[in-house]
Design an enzyme around this catalytic site. Structure first.
Site, mmCIF file in Angstrom:
data_model
loop_
_atom_site.group_PDB
_atom_site.id
_atom_site.type_symbol
_atom_site.label_atom_id
_atom_site.label_comp_id
_atom_site.label_asym_id
_atom_site.label_seq_id
_atom_site.Cartn_x
_atom_site.Cartn_y
_atom_site.Cartn_z
ATOM 1 N N TYR A 82 0.876 -1.164 0.000
ATOM 2 C CA TYR A 82 0.000 0.000 0.000
ATOM 3 C C TYR A 82 0.915 1.216 0.000
ATOM 4 O O TYR A 82 2.100 1.111 -0.346
ATOM 5 C CB TYR A 82 -0.913 -0.138 1.240
ATOM 6 C CG TYR A 82 -1.983 0.889 1.373
ATOM 7 C CD1 TYR A 82 -2.870 1.143 0.326
ATOM 8 C CD2 TYR A 82 -2.139 1.613 2.554
ATOM 9 C CE1 TYR A 82 -3.869 2.092 0.459
ATOM 10 C CE2 TYR A 82 -3.140 2.559 2.696
ATOM 11 C CZ TYR A 82 -3.992 2.797 1.643
ATOM 12 O OH TYR A 82 -4.983 3.731 1.786
ATOM 13 N N ARG A 136 -6.733 9.743 -10.599
ATOM 14 C CA ARG A 136 -6.018 10.502 -9.544
ATOM 15 C C ARG A 136 -5.514 9.479 -8.539
ATOM 16 O O ARG A 136 -6.126 9.241 -7.528
ATOM 17 C CB ARG A 136 -6.977 11.507 -8.900
ATOM 18 C CG ARG A 136 -6.370 12.515 -7.992
ATOM 19 C CD ARG A 136 -5.890 11.951 -6.643
ATOM 20 N NE ARG A 136 -6.871 11.921 -5.581
ATOM 21 C CZ ARG A 136 -6.883 10.992 -4.619
ATOM 22 N NH1 ARG A 136 -6.001 9.990 -4.590
ATOM 23 N NH2 ARG A 136 -7.791 11.033 -3.680
ATOM 24 N N LYS A 154 -5.840 -2.007 -1.731
ATOM 25 C CA LYS A 154 -6.934 -1.737 -0.786
ATOM 26 C C LYS A 154 -7.616 -3.053 -0.410
ATOM 27 O O LYS A 154 -7.992 -3.260 0.746
ATOM 28 C CB LYS A 154 -7.955 -0.789 -1.416
ATOM 29 C CG LYS A 154 -7.417 0.611 -1.697
ATOM 30 C CD LYS A 154 -7.707 1.591 -0.579
ATOM 31 C CE LYS A 154 -7.068 2.942 -0.845
ATOM 32 N NZ LYS A 154 -7.191 3.897 0.255
ATOM 33 N N ASN A 395 -0.459 11.590 0.045
ATOM 34 C CA ASN A 395 0.264 10.351 -0.268
ATOM 35 C C ASN A 395 0.843 10.426 -1.675
ATOM 36 O O ASN A 395 0.294 11.130 -2.520
ATOM 37 C CB ASN A 395 -0.711 9.159 -0.215
ATOM 38 C CG ASN A 395 -1.226 8.945 1.186
ATOM 39 O OD1 ASN A 395 -0.483 8.973 2.141
ATOM 40 N ND2 ASN A 395 -2.530 8.742 1.306
#
Ligand SMILES: NC(=O)C1=CN([C@@H]2O[C@H](COP(=O)(O)OP(=O)(O)OC[C@H]3O[C@@H](n4cnc5c(N)ncnc54)[C@H](OP(=O)(O)O)[C@@H]3O)[C@@H](O)[C@H]2O)C=CC1
Ligand SMILES: CC(=O)C(=O)O
Ligand SMILES: [Mg+2]
Length: 544
Positions: A82, A136, A154, A395
């Site tokens: 992640y 995005r 995820k 992030n």
């Protein structure tokens, strides 16, 4: 030349047949040794991307071992699967691609999306889809079809963090083109080579996609992920009352940051004796995440008894043009609600000037602008607060508004800090400081699990709000003693179970639940039931 395979050939999987290989391990095989071997192999890789590739290969070879290793080593492995490393994986996905890991639904599939979805194996086991259109990805912009790893990552967190069955997870990337020329020019680019569709064509595609999803996967919850801001708001508004869905960047981020803010406000109030209603929150970044969090805070302040007008006065938003005021021309729709009506001076564009005008107690960064919180900015926060709340939430870590070590140094250790991507603890003058990670990964697994177990027809605002409150109150004694604002990641299954419990109750209170048997059980019985329903990998994990 790029050739588009038709649905039947894509589904046949003939390109990905496997050679027959022995399935019997050597006589002295020990699964405990093999766990240690896999960890050693992982640790021998020289960079994050190599580790990412290794772990995804392991998942293909032995999913159960992969997930039990992940659960036992959350702090080491989550930053690979992640944020931040998944950002590298996305940017390089066309080059590191090995085999299909999720479903691509392409703009060329318009008119036959149902057929494409029906190629998914285990149709009846499907429960959660994470759907991105790659427009995005984190703060990295439009990565087109390279966005699939964000859906995969995820879902790994759903599986490890909330015990969703691996066979119930459906990663989807909508391959609609890209506006990023670099990818269009890349001979290895995995997606369709075309610009993104106009709004009308995209709307038609999305409507067909959502209808087909409901027909093909009757039990599915859809999590929208990393759509560009206008489309994130648009499709949430269009679909939230029609389908079982939520937007992670708007609602998940809203829930997780409200939770961290509540714990941070309590710590800062210990120093300032300030009630919640006296906090002033400055959002640096007013996209899907910034406005999503602002709305969640506003909703919580109202839930506490404040009027909407008073709640709104606690929030200021800043975008690339400066403080957002109502008199600005051509303001985007999603920014209008929080645009200030009480400022009529010259446009404020410098963050230090804005801080000196607003005197915020909390500065939340959701801007994608690396190092935007300079020493001057942090000094200005310190000048107004004995313990400033500073959350650089963008992030991956390369886009963080401020690094943890700098925030600790510049505030003399007084900062209350949480970042979107993980930082390691920082030692200063012999004292160890531990950062928080304010990332929606703490909340979406529990929201998803609670929605599924309650068989909720919709994900309501109250379900997200209750999830957030449950997360805020989940700190244990040790975490309180260390002044953390989020629980430690190793406890995520327990946290997800408690969040799921709050979500089930909120679904029941909103009458959107369809699991009547859960309505009359006590909280402790319900919590035990939730834990029992969590999938456990086989293997040697000491913790599952
Ligand atoms: N921690 C977490 O759990 C989450 C973190 N995020 C992160 O949040 C970030 C933003 O996501 P999202 O809201 O969807 O993205 P957007 O691109 O929609 O929003 C970015 C916002 O930052 C503003 N901005 C950009 N440059 C500047 C600048 N120089 N000065 C001031 N403001 C600036 C933009 O202004 P303008 O509108 O004028 O262009 C826009 O309002 C991403 O990095 C993402 O990874 C997202 C979701 C969850
Ligand atoms: C965490 C997340 O969802 C994002 O950065 O987009
Ligand atoms: Mg996201």
């Amino acid at each position: 030349m790029q050739v588009q395979l038709n649905v039947a050939s894509r589904a046949s999987g003939k390109l990905f047949t496997k050679l027959p290989i022995p399935v019997v391990p050597p006589p002295n095989f020990s699964s405990a040794t093999h766990r240690a071997r896999c960890l050693a192999q992982l640790r021998s890789k020289s960079n994050g991307l190599e580790k990412y590739i290794y772990l995804n290969g392991l998942k293909e070879r032995d999913p159960s071992l992969f997930y039990s290793l992940l659960y036992d080593n959350m702090r080491e492995m989550v930053p690979i699967l992640y944020t931040p490393t998944v950002g590298d994986a996305c940017q390089n996905y066309s080059h590191i691609w090995r085999r299909p890991e999720g479903l691509y639904v392409s703009i060329g599939d318009k008119g036959r999306i149902r057929e494409v979805l029906a190629t998914w194996p285990n149709l009846h086991d499907a429960r959660i889809a994470v759907v991105t259109d790659g427009s995005r990805i984190l703060g990295l912009g439009d990565l087109g079809a390279n966005g699939l790893p964000i859906s995969v990552g995820k879902l790994d967190l759903y599986i490890a963090g909330a015990g969703i069955r691996p066979t119930s997870a459906v990663p989807i990337c909508l391959d609609l083109g890209t506006s990023t020329q670099k990818y269009l020019d890349d001979p290895l680019y995995i997606g369709v080579r075309r610009p993104r569709p106009e709004a009308a064509e995209m709307d038609e595609f999305m409507n067909e996609f959502m209808e087909a999803m409901t027909e093909v996967f009757p039990h599915l919850l859809v999590q929208f992920e990393d759509f560009s801001t206008d489309n994130a708001f648009k499709y949430l508004r269009l679909y939230r009352d029609r389908y079982r869905c939520f937007n992670d960047d708007i609602q998940g981020t809203g829930g997780v940051v409200l939770s961290g803010f509540l714990n941070a406000a309590r710590l800062s109030s210990d120093a300032s004796k300030r009630p919640l209603s006296d906090h002033r929150i400055l959002f640096f970044g007013a996209g899907s995440a910034g406005i999503g969090v602002a709305k969640q805070l506003l909703s919580f302040f109202k839930f506490q008894g404040m009027s909407e007008e008073d709640a709104k006065k606690q929030i200021w938003t800043v975008d690339s043009k400066g403080l957002i005021t109502a008199d600005r021309q051509g303001i985007q729709e999603h920014k209008k609600f929080f645009a200030r009506t009480d400022y009529d001076g010259p446009a404020l564009t410098n963050l230090v000037d804005i801080i000196n005008y607003v005197k915020p107690t909390a500065l939340l960064g959701l801007s994608t602008l690396r190092n935007a919180f300079t020493k001057d900015v942090v000094d200005a926060m310190v000048a107004h607060n004995p313990r400033p709340i500073i959350f650089p939430l963008s992030n991956p870590v390369a886009l963080s508004e401020v690094d943890y070590g700098d925030a600790v140094e510049w505030t003399d250790g007084k900062v209350i800090f949480a970042s979107g991507s993980p930082y390691t603890p920082f030692t200063r003058d012999g004292k160890k400081y531990e950062p928080g990670q304010g990332n929606n990964m703490y909340i979406f697994p529990g929201i998803g699990l609670g929605s599924l177990l309650s068989k909720a027809s919709h994900v309501t605002d109250s379900m997200v709000e209750q999830a957030s409150i449950a997360l805020a109150s989940s700190l244990n004694t040790d975490e309180h003693a260390h002044q953390l604002v989020y629980p430690r990641l190793d406890r995520i299954r327990d946290i997800s179970a408690r969040i799921a419990l709050a979500v089930v109750r909120a679904a029941q209170n909103a009458s959107v639940d369809n699991a009547p048997a859960l309505r009359h059980v006590t909280d402790s019985v319900l919590l035990a039931y939730i834990k029992e329903r969590m999938w456990q990998p086989r293997g040697e994990s000491s913790r599952m």
